[in-house]
Write a protein that holds these residues in place. Structure first.
Motif, PDB file in Angstrom:
ATOM      1  N   LEU A 210      -3.560   8.527 -14.067  1.00  0.00           N
ATOM      2  CA  LEU A 210      -3.290   7.722 -15.253  1.00  0.00           C
ATOM      3  C   LEU A 210      -2.771   6.328 -14.919  1.00  0.00           C
ATOM      4  N   ASN A 211      -1.961   6.218 -13.870  1.00  0.00           N
ATOM      5  CA  ASN A 211      -1.276   4.959 -13.590  1.00  0.00           C
ATOM      6  C   ASN A 211      -1.867   4.132 -12.454  1.00  0.00           C
ATOM      7  N   ASP A 212      -2.551   4.771 -11.504  1.00  0.00           N
ATOM      8  CA  ASP A 212      -3.017   4.053 -10.321  1.00  0.00           C
ATOM      9  C   ASP A 212      -4.509   3.755 -10.323  1.00  0.00           C
ATOM     10  N   PHE A 213      -5.272   4.376 -11.228  1.00  0.00           N
ATOM     11  CA  PHE A 213      -6.713   4.184 -11.261  1.00  0.00           C
ATOM     12  C   PHE A 213      -7.129   3.612 -12.600  1.00  0.00           C
TER      13      PHE A 213
ATOM     14  N   PRO B  65     -16.645   5.549  -9.709  1.00  0.00           N
ATOM     15  CA  PRO B  65     -16.323   6.511  -8.665  1.00  0.00           C
ATOM     16  C   PRO B  65     -16.029   5.797  -7.353  1.00  0.00           C
ATOM     17  N   ALA B  66     -15.220   6.399  -6.541  1.00  0.00           N
ATOM     18  CA  ALA B  66     -14.843   5.823  -5.253  1.00  0.00           C
ATOM     19  C   ALA B  66     -14.562   6.952  -4.275  1.00  0.00           C
TER      20      ALA B  66
ATOM     21  N   PHE C 191       2.206  20.585  -2.668  1.00  0.00           N
ATOM     22  CA  PHE C 191       1.728  19.694  -3.705  1.00  0.00           C
ATOM     23  C   PHE C 191       0.649  18.796  -3.133  1.00  0.00           C
ATOM     24  N   PHE C 192      -0.096  18.139  -4.016  1.00  0.00           N
ATOM     25  CA  PHE C 192      -1.243  17.335  -3.631  1.00  0.00           C
ATOM     26  C   PHE C 192      -1.057  15.914  -4.132  1.00  0.00           C
ATOM     27  N   LYS C 193      -1.663  14.960  -3.391  1.00  0.00           N
ATOM     28  CA  LYS C 193      -1.525  13.552  -3.750  1.00  0.00           C
ATOM     29  C   LYS C 193      -2.785  12.817  -3.292  1.00  0.00           C
ATOM     30  N   PHE C 194      -3.243  11.858  -4.133  1.00  0.00           N
ATOM     31  CA  PHE C 194      -4.345  11.004  -3.720  1.00  0.00           C
ATOM     32  C   PHE C 194      -3.859  10.103  -2.594  1.00  0.00           C
ATOM     33  N   THR C 195      -4.651   9.949  -1.529  1.00  0.00           N
ATOM     34  CA  THR C 195      -4.262   9.060  -0.438  1.00  0.00           C
ATOM     35  C   THR C 195      -5.340   8.046  -0.170  1.00  0.00           C
TER      36      THR C 195
END
Length: 99
Positions: A70-73, A79-80, A95-99
């Motif tokens: 919601l906040n970073d994309f 698509p990327a 936990f999971f995180k976009f890197t």
């Protein structure tokens, strides 16, 4: 008879992705390196690979991933090529995180 309680679902993030089988690096004319990908292929009814890339879907209720999405994309970013990394938190939590 059973009494069924209506449950309102929280936010869910739907991820559409392709599985990368191989990453290729080639050198461009200007000397820079470029990455290209070979994706898993979709299969026909007989189980034979086609020329189309296979697409997969996953759904998550991860608050960290939803907040990042919601906040970073923005829609313009997608698509990327994206990597989701798994981390170990306190008390053995994962936990999971976009890197």
């Amino acid at each position: 008879m059973q009494e069924i309680t209506k449950v309102v679902a929280g936010k869910v993030l739907a991820l559409r992705f392709k599985k990368i089988i191989e990453t290729l690096q080639t050198e461009a004319a200007d000397g820079s390196l470029r990455e290209s990908y070979i994706f898993e292929k979709a299969r026909d009814r007989a189980g034979n690979p086609t020329l189309l890339d296979a697409e997969f879907y996953a759904y998550t209720g991860s608050k960290v991933l939803i907040d990042q999405a919601l906040n970073d994309f923005s829609r313009e970013d997608l698509p990327a090529p994206t990597v989701i990394q798994q981390f170990e938190g306190k008390n053995g939590q994962t936990f999971f995180k976009f890197t």
